[in-house]
Scaffold this motif. Structure first.
Motif, PDB file in Angstrom:
ATOM      1  N   UNK A   1      -6.450  -0.438   7.453  1.00 48.54           N
ATOM      2  CA  UNK A   1      -5.788   0.774   6.966  1.00 48.54           C
ATOM      3  C   UNK A   1      -6.270   1.115   5.562  1.00 48.54           C
ATOM      4  N   UNK A   2      -6.408   2.417   5.314  1.00 53.69           N
ATOM      5  CA  UNK A   2      -6.860   2.871   4.013  1.00 53.69           C
ATOM      6  C   UNK A   2      -6.172   4.159   3.595  1.00 53.69           C
ATOM      7  N   UNK A   3      -6.400   4.550   2.348  1.00 51.43           N
ATOM      8  CA  UNK A   3      -5.793   5.721   1.724  1.00 51.43           C
ATOM      9  C   UNK A   3      -6.912   6.529   1.083  1.00 51.43           C
ATOM     10  N   UNK A   4      -7.059   7.792   1.474  1.00 56.65           N
ATOM     11  CA  UNK A   4      -8.158   8.635   0.983  1.00 56.65           C
ATOM     12  C   UNK A   4      -7.832   9.117  -0.424  1.00 56.65           C
ATOM     13  N   UNK A   5      -8.727   8.802  -1.379  1.00 59.80           N
ATOM     14  CA  UNK A   5      -8.485   9.200  -2.769  1.00 59.80           C
ATOM     15  C   UNK A   5      -9.447  10.266  -3.254  1.00 59.80           C
ATOM     16  N   UNK A   6     -10.539  10.540  -2.527  1.00 62.07           N
ATOM     17  CA  UNK A   6     -11.470  11.587  -2.939  1.00 62.07           C
ATOM     18  C   UNK A   6     -12.303  12.028  -1.741  1.00 62.07           C
ATOM     19  N   UNK A   7     -12.724  13.288  -1.753  1.00 61.49           N
ATOM     20  CA  UNK A   7     -13.566  13.858  -0.699  1.00 61.49           C
ATOM     21  C   UNK A   7     -14.731  14.574  -1.370  1.00 61.49           C
ATOM     22  N   UNK A   8     -15.947  14.266  -0.921  1.00 60.02           N
ATOM     23  CA  UNK A   8     -17.117  14.890  -1.518  1.00 60.02           C
ATOM     24  C   UNK A   8     -18.220  15.041  -0.482  1.00 60.02           C
ATOM     25  N   UNK A   9     -18.433  16.282  -0.017  1.00 58.30           N
ATOM     26  CA  UNK A   9     -19.549  16.617   0.873  1.00 58.30           C
ATOM     27  C   UNK A   9     -19.674  15.680   2.074  1.00 58.30           C
ATOM     28  N   UNK A  10     -18.594  15.534   2.798  1.00 63.26           N
ATOM     29  CA  UNK A  10     -18.620  14.740   4.013  1.00 63.26           C
ATOM     30  C   UNK A  10     -18.498  13.244   3.807  1.00 63.26           C
ATOM     31  N   UNK A  11     -18.302  12.816   2.593  1.00 61.46           N
ATOM     32  CA  UNK A  11     -18.078  11.404   2.307  1.00 61.46           C
ATOM     33  C   UNK A  11     -16.680  11.249   1.734  1.00 61.46           C
ATOM     34  N   UNK A  12     -15.995  10.209   2.184  1.00 59.99           N
ATOM     35  CA  UNK A  12     -14.605  10.004   1.820  1.00 59.99           C
ATOM     36  C   UNK A  12     -14.458   8.665   1.104  1.00 59.99           C
ATOM     37  N   UNK A  13     -13.887   8.706  -0.087  1.00 60.53           N
ATOM     38  CA  UNK A  13     -13.612   7.481  -0.823  1.00 60.53           C
ATOM     39  C   UNK A  13     -12.199   7.036  -0.498  1.00 60.53           C
ATOM     40  N   UNK A  14     -12.078   5.809  -0.014  1.00 57.31           N
ATOM     41  CA  UNK A  14     -10.781   5.277   0.409  1.00 57.31           C
ATOM     42  C   UNK A  14     -10.514   3.968  -0.318  1.00 57.31           C
ATOM     43  N   UNK A  15      -9.253   3.625  -0.434  1.00 54.63           N
ATOM     44  CA  UNK A  15      -8.871   2.304  -0.911  1.00 54.63           C
ATOM     45  C   UNK A  15      -8.135   1.612   0.220  1.00 54.63           C
ATOM     46  N   UNK A  16      -8.359   0.306   0.327  1.00 51.18           N
ATOM     47  CA  UNK A  16      -7.745  -0.464   1.402  1.00 51.18           C
ATOM     48  C   UNK A  16      -6.338  -0.877   1.028  1.00 51.18           C
ATOM     49  N   UNK A  17      -5.462  -0.910   2.014  1.00 48.46           N
ATOM     50  CA  UNK A  17      -4.081  -1.330   1.785  1.00 48.46           C
ATOM     51  C   UNK A  17      -3.993  -2.846   1.829  1.00 48.46           C
ATOM     52  N   UNK A  18      -4.617  -3.477   0.866  1.00 47.68           N
ATOM     53  CA  UNK A  18      -4.597  -4.937   0.782  1.00 47.68           C
ATOM     54  C   UNK A  18      -4.255  -5.341  -0.636  1.00 47.68           C
ATOM     55  N   UNK A  19      -3.774  -6.581  -0.777  1.00 46.91           N
ATOM     56  CA  UNK A  19      -3.501  -7.114  -2.105  1.00 46.91           C
ATOM     57  C   UNK A  19      -2.151  -6.689  -2.644  1.00 46.91           C
ATOM     58  N   UNK A  20      -1.836  -7.163  -3.821  1.00 46.57           N
ATOM     59  CA  UNK A  20      -0.583  -6.836  -4.480  1.00 46.57           C
ATOM     60  C   UNK A  20      -0.773  -5.595  -5.331  1.00 46.57           C
ATOM     61  N   UNK A  21       0.332  -4.958  -5.734  1.00 47.82           N
ATOM     62  CA  UNK A  21       0.209  -3.745  -6.539  1.00 47.82           C
ATOM     63  C   UNK A  21      -0.539  -3.944  -7.851  1.00 47.82           C
ATOM     64  N   UNK A  22      -0.566  -5.201  -8.370  1.00 48.42           N
ATOM     65  CA  UNK A  22      -1.253  -5.427  -9.637  1.00 48.42           C
ATOM     66  C   UNK A  22      -2.763  -5.401  -9.493  1.00 48.42           C
ATOM     67  N   UNK A  23      -3.267  -5.634  -8.308  1.00 49.16           N
ATOM     68  CA  UNK A  23      -4.706  -5.732  -8.127  1.00 49.16           C
ATOM     69  C   UNK A  23      -5.350  -4.351  -8.079  1.00 49.16           C
ATOM     70  N   UNK A  24      -6.598  -4.271  -8.592  1.00 58.85           N
ATOM     71  CA  UNK A  24      -7.353  -3.035  -8.490  1.00 58.85           C
ATOM     72  C   UNK A  24      -7.742  -2.824  -7.032  1.00 58.85           C
ATOM     73  N   UNK A  25      -7.377  -1.698  -6.433  1.00 61.42           N
ATOM     74  CA  UNK A  25      -7.686  -1.493  -5.018  1.00 61.42           C
ATOM     75  C   UNK A  25      -9.186  -1.412  -4.774  1.00 61.42           C
ATOM     76  N   UNK A  26      -9.607  -1.920  -3.621  1.00 57.44           N
ATOM     77  CA  UNK A  26     -11.019  -1.918  -3.233  1.00 57.44           C
ATOM     78  C   UNK A  26     -11.417  -0.532  -2.762  1.00 57.44           C
ATOM     79  N   UNK A  27     -12.476   0.031  -3.355  1.00 52.97           N
ATOM     80  CA  UNK A  27     -12.946   1.369  -2.981  1.00 52.97           C
ATOM     81  C   UNK A  27     -13.998   1.262  -1.889  1.00 52.97           C
ATOM     82  N   UNK A  28     -13.845   2.068  -0.850  1.00 52.50           N
ATOM     83  CA  UNK A  28     -14.748   2.053   0.296  1.00 52.50           C
ATOM     84  C   UNK A  28     -15.224   3.480   0.544  1.00 52.50           C
ATOM     85  N   UNK A  29     -16.530   3.650   0.775  1.00 52.81           N
ATOM     86  CA  UNK A  29     -17.074   4.946   1.141  1.00 52.81           C
ATOM     87  C   UNK A  29     -17.145   5.038   2.663  1.00 52.81           C
ATOM     88  N   UNK A  30     -16.683   6.150   3.204  1.00 51.84           N
ATOM     89  CA  UNK A  30     -16.626   6.286   4.663  1.00 51.84           C
ATOM     90  C   UNK A  30     -17.067   7.680   5.083  1.00 51.84           C
TER      91      UNK A  30
END
Length: 359
Positions: free
Chosen positions: A36-65
């Motif tokens: 599961x992920x959360x879309x944080x940015x959209x740019x020309x057909x590429x979507x930057x998402x963060x994964x719903x993992x870890x605790x709130x203190x951790x920097x979320x992992x950014x994934x390009x999709x």
């Protein structure tokens, strides 16, 4: 024997089926290994998402999709909750696929400006999905507050089922009394921002929520975002001589608020949107426009059936309601301007005031 002609039978003939005769199926893969992920940015057909993992203190992992073909025409916007497969490592060059979009809890829309109108009508744009709060950023001076724009945002918020919050910036330049008096019947939540304020009240209003910020260019929205999220480095512009701000944010992006104190609570997300000069409401029904004017609703009870509440309606009860002191006449004028803008009956002068967000 040499020169003997070979005879063929049906076993020697291979018939290759045409592309249109290949069997098709509507069965789609289950993608049970999707994350599961959360879309944080959209740019020309590429979507930057963060994964719903870890605790709130951790920097979320950014994934390009990218969007999987099986999604068809379904759009993916900032704020969407999605399911990802493929390379979700976030490494440089890695590319995942979005295979599912979760049902949206809210959708904030605006109708595009007149210059973006097509043959099919005005384009409808989704600003953000799954927002819980709409923060309407308005300056108290330089540029002056534009209640017409605030009214439009309130209608859009109520129509989308999102709670509004009025954020008044540059409170060091002018008092908020006039603006707050205009909305005194709405019980509208508000916060004040000054250059020297510590933003404690603002952070408390944003905590543990997904909030989308909207406002005219030049009202200090990007400055506020940079103070809330110093790592954001959103571009900051200046106000022109005619009171219009220059567009500084060019695309919507979701930013996670930093922790002020060490806690396991989610500090929340803010979605910074590009500065807009108008917030079209053609997608909102005429009846739903009243959601942004609760101070006028009771006055419509005395209207005849199917009353359109326009100045042309001789028996409309809203005029008498305002004359009796039950509501501000400026509120009625703003409501009727919104009705005119939906039907395309507004004059060039009214359209100019609408684009400027004048009261």
């Amino acid at each position: 024997m040499p020169g003997r002609r070979r005879e063929y039978d049906e076993e020697d003939v291979r018939v290759r089926p045409g592309r249109s005769s290949r069997p098709r199926t509507r069965t789609r893969p289950l993608h049970e290994d999707a994350v599961e992920g959360f879309v944080i940015a959209v740019d020309r057909g590429r979507y930057t998402c963060v994964l719903d993992v870890g605790t709130p203190q951790e920097q979320p992992e950014a994934v390009t999709a990218m969007r999987a073909r099986e999604l068809g025409r379904k759009s993916v916007v900032v704020g969407d909750r999605v399911s990802l497969v493929g390379d979700t490592s976030g490494a440089p060059g890695a590319l995942a696929r979005i295979v599912r979009i979760a049902e949206r809890t809210s959708v904030l829309r605006r109708t595009a400006d007149d210059d973006e109108t097509t043959a099919e009508g005005r384009l409808e744009r989704v600003v953000v999905a799954n927002a819980e709060q709409l923060v309407i950023v308005s300056a108290l001076a330089d540029p002056p507050p534009r209640t017409g724009f605030i009214d439009r945002c309130l209608v859009a918020a109520y129509d989308a089922g999102i709670e509004p919050l009025l954020c008044l910036t540059k409170a060091d330049l002018a008092p908020p009394d006039a603006v707050l008096d205009y909305y005194r019947e709405l019980d509208l939540r508000h916060v004040l921002c000054r250059p020297d304020s510590d933003l404690t009240e603002v952070r408390a209003a944003l905590a543990q929520r997904v909030s989308v910020l909207v406002g005219h260019s030049g009202v200090g929205k990007s400055t506020l975002v940079n103070r809330l999220v110093p790592a954001a480095l959103r571009a900051v512009g200046v106000v022109s001589a005619i009171g219009r701000g220059r567009h500084t944010s060019t695309s919507a992006v979701a930013l996670r608020l930093p922790h002020v104190v060490r806690t396991r609570d989610d500090p929340g997300w803010i979605v910074d949107t590009p500065g807009v000069r108008s917030f079209g409401l053609a997608h909102v029904s005429a009846d739903s426009l009243l959601h942004g004017f609760p101070d006028l609703v009771e006055g419509t009870l005395a209207c005849p059936p199917n009353c359109e509440h326009t100045p042309a309606e001789a028996e409309c009860a809203l005029d008498a309601w305002v004359t009796a002191g039950n509501a501000d006449e400026r509120r009625l004028a703003s409501y009727r301007r919104l009705l005119a803008s939906r039907s395309g009956d507004e004059s060039p002068e009214v359209r100019r005031d609408r684009e400027l967000g004048m009261p």
